[in-house]
Design a protein around this motif. Sequence first.
Motif, PDB file in Angstrom:
ATOM      1  N   THR A   1     -96.130   6.943 -38.378  1.00 35.29           N
ATOM      2  CA  THR A   1     -96.577   7.191 -37.002  1.00 35.29           C
ATOM      3  C   THR A   1     -95.592   8.080 -36.243  1.00 35.29           C
ATOM      4  O   THR A   1     -96.020   8.952 -35.484  1.00 35.29           O
ATOM      5  CB  THR A   1     -96.799   5.885 -36.226  1.00 35.29           C
ATOM      6  OG1 THR A   1     -95.623   5.081 -36.307  1.00 35.29           O
ATOM      7  CG2 THR A   1     -97.993   5.123 -36.747  1.00 35.29           C
ATOM      8  N   ASP A   2     -94.307   7.872 -36.441  1.00 33.69           N
ATOM      9  CA  ASP A   2     -93.314   8.710 -35.764  1.00 33.69           C
ATOM     10  C   ASP A   2     -93.404  10.159 -36.241  1.00 33.69           C
ATOM     11  O   ASP A   2     -93.349  11.092 -35.431  1.00 33.69           O
ATOM     12  CB  ASP A   2     -91.903   8.182 -36.002  1.00 33.69           C
ATOM     13  CG  ASP A   2     -91.665   6.831 -35.358  1.00 33.69           C
ATOM     14  OD1 ASP A   2     -92.405   6.494 -34.416  1.00 33.69           O
ATOM     15  OD2 ASP A   2     -90.746   6.121 -35.802  1.00 33.69           O
ATOM     16  N   ALA A   3     -93.540  10.349 -37.532  1.00 31.69           N
ATOM     17  CA  ALA A   3     -93.635  11.705 -38.080  1.00 31.69           C
ATOM     18  C   ALA A   3     -94.905  12.394 -37.588  1.00 31.69           C
ATOM     19  O   ALA A   3     -94.869  13.554 -37.157  1.00 31.69           O
ATOM     20  CB  ALA A   3     -93.614  11.662 -39.599  1.00 31.69           C
ATOM     21  N   TYR A   4     -96.025  11.680 -37.624  1.00 35.98           N
ATOM     22  CA  TYR A   4     -97.278  12.286 -37.169  1.00 35.98           C
ATOM     23  C   TYR A   4     -97.253  12.580 -35.675  1.00 35.98           C
ATOM     24  O   TYR A   4     -97.829  13.570 -35.224  1.00 35.98           O
ATOM     25  CB  TYR A   4     -98.478  11.425 -37.545  1.00 35.98           C
ATOM     26  CG  TYR A   4     -98.810  11.537 -39.005  1.00 35.98           C
ATOM     27  CD1 TYR A   4     -99.288  12.730 -39.520  1.00 35.98           C
ATOM     28  CD2 TYR A   4     -98.618  10.467 -39.868  1.00 35.98           C
ATOM     29  CE1 TYR A   4     -99.582  12.855 -40.867  1.00 35.98           C
ATOM     30  CE2 TYR A   4     -98.903  10.583 -41.214  1.00 35.98           C
ATOM     31  CZ  TYR A   4     -99.378  11.776 -41.707  1.00 35.98           C
ATOM     32  OH  TYR A   4     -99.652  11.906 -43.041  1.00 35.98           O
ATOM     33  N   ALA A   5     -96.588  11.735 -34.893  1.00 37.93           N
ATOM     34  CA  ALA A   5     -96.438  12.013 -33.463  1.00 37.93           C
ATOM     35  C   ALA A   5     -95.667  13.321 -33.265  1.00 37.93           C
ATOM     36  O   ALA A   5     -96.030  14.143 -32.420  1.00 37.93           O
ATOM     37  CB  ALA A   5     -95.737  10.851 -32.769  1.00 37.93           C
ATOM     38  N   GLY A   6     -94.636  13.513 -34.046  1.00 38.83           N
ATOM     39  CA  GLY A   6     -93.868  14.757 -33.965  1.00 38.83           C
ATOM     40  C   GLY A   6     -94.684  15.969 -34.378  1.00 38.83           C
ATOM     41  O   GLY A   6     -94.626  17.024 -33.735  1.00 38.83           O
ATOM     42  N   TYR A   7     -95.455  15.835 -35.448  1.00 44.42           N
ATOM     43  CA  TYR A   7     -96.300  16.947 -35.901  1.00 44.42           C
ATOM     44  C   TYR A   7     -97.315  17.321 -34.823  1.00 44.42           C
ATOM     45  O   TYR A   7     -97.549  18.499 -34.543  1.00 44.42           O
ATOM     46  CB  TYR A   7     -97.074  16.576 -37.169  1.00 44.42           C
ATOM     47  CG  TYR A   7     -96.249  16.176 -38.363  1.00 44.42           C
ATOM     48  CD1 TYR A   7     -94.973  16.672 -38.580  1.00 44.42           C
ATOM     49  CD2 TYR A   7     -96.763  15.286 -39.294  1.00 44.42           C
ATOM     50  CE1 TYR A   7     -94.236  16.294 -39.683  1.00 44.42           C
ATOM     51  CE2 TYR A   7     -96.035  14.907 -40.411  1.00 44.42           C
ATOM     52  CZ  TYR A   7     -94.769  15.412 -40.600  1.00 44.42           C
ATOM     53  OH  TYR A   7     -94.049  15.040 -41.701  1.00 44.42           O
TER      54      TYR A   7
ATOM     55  N   SER B   1     -89.824  11.829 -44.675  1.00 46.98           N
ATOM     56  CA  SER B   1     -90.007  10.506 -44.076  1.00 46.98           C
ATOM     57  C   SER B   1     -90.980   9.681 -44.931  1.00 46.98           C
ATOM     58  O   SER B   1     -91.444  10.122 -45.973  1.00 46.98           O
ATOM     59  CB  SER B   1     -90.503  10.635 -42.631  1.00 46.98           C
ATOM     60  OG  SER B   1     -91.753  11.246 -42.599  1.00 46.98           O
ATOM     61  N   THR B   2     -91.309   8.507 -44.450  1.00 50.26           N
ATOM     62  CA  THR B   2     -92.116   7.575 -45.243  1.00 50.26           C
ATOM     63  C   THR B   2     -93.541   8.049 -45.483  1.00 50.26           C
ATOM     64  O   THR B   2     -94.223   7.550 -46.365  1.00 50.26           O
ATOM     65  CB  THR B   2     -92.182   6.195 -44.550  1.00 50.26           C
ATOM     66  OG1 THR B   2     -92.712   6.365 -43.241  1.00 50.26           O
ATOM     67  CG2 THR B   2     -90.809   5.565 -44.478  1.00 50.26           C
ATOM     68  N   ASP B   3     -94.016   9.018 -44.706  1.00 56.30           N
ATOM     69  CA  ASP B   3     -95.402   9.467 -44.860  1.00 56.30           C
ATOM     70  C   ASP B   3     -95.595  10.413 -46.043  1.00 56.30           C
ATOM     71  O   ASP B   3     -96.690  10.521 -46.565  1.00 56.30           O
ATOM     72  CB  ASP B   3     -95.892  10.131 -43.575  1.00 56.30           C
ATOM     73  CG  ASP B   3     -95.100  11.363 -43.212  1.00 56.30           C
ATOM     74  OD1 ASP B   3     -93.864  11.319 -43.288  1.00 56.30           O
ATOM     75  OD2 ASP B   3     -95.719  12.369 -42.839  1.00 56.30           O
ATOM     76  N   ALA B   4     -94.555  11.142 -46.462  1.00 56.54           N
ATOM     77  CA  ALA B   4     -94.605  12.087 -47.586  1.00 56.54           C
ATOM     78  C   ALA B   4     -95.786  13.062 -47.480  1.00 56.54           C
ATOM     79  O   ALA B   4     -96.471  13.359 -48.450  1.00 56.54           O
ATOM     80  CB  ALA B   4     -94.633  11.350 -48.919  1.00 56.54           C
TER      81      ALA B   4
END
Length: 169
Positions: free
Chosen positions: A43-49, A121-124
């Motif tokens: 969720t953090d990575a996708y928020a950044g994207y 990150s965990t999302d890969a």
Amino acid sequence: MRKLLDGLYMKSAALAAFFLVGLLIMVLLSIVGRQIGFYVPGTDAYAGYLMAGSGFLALAHTLKRGEHIRVTLILHHLSGWPRRWLELWALGAGATLSLLFAWYSIRLVWQSHQFNDISTSTDATPLWLPQLGMAIGTMVMAIACLDELVLEWRGLRTATPAGESLRNE
């Protein structure tokens, strides 16, 4: 042609707004998840994207509405041909830089796709997917800068009133 370009800028802005809604959803999902004890990976990575994509996708629409920050200290003291040539020079420099930015953004997406570059990150997530928002946004921005340059060159560009750039809302 004008209708097509204005539609492109509006669609880019609408996509930026859609990304902002996605950002809100990711942040809310993260907050609610912490409160009730579950974790959604990435969720953090996708928020950044989504945040980066919305910023780039909104660039052209912001430019066309006259909302970009401009330093007009010298411009307000000029009139006639000197003012017009300074405007043309600034728009030419902006168009050149935006074209270079678009070129390298597209190249980054292509290279990330070729090398199968993934997020650490965990999302890969394959990185070319979130980089598409930046590449599309910079392409539309380059088109908008060229559009403004041509309009100024032809004497059809509408200037933002001086007080308009000072408003704070």
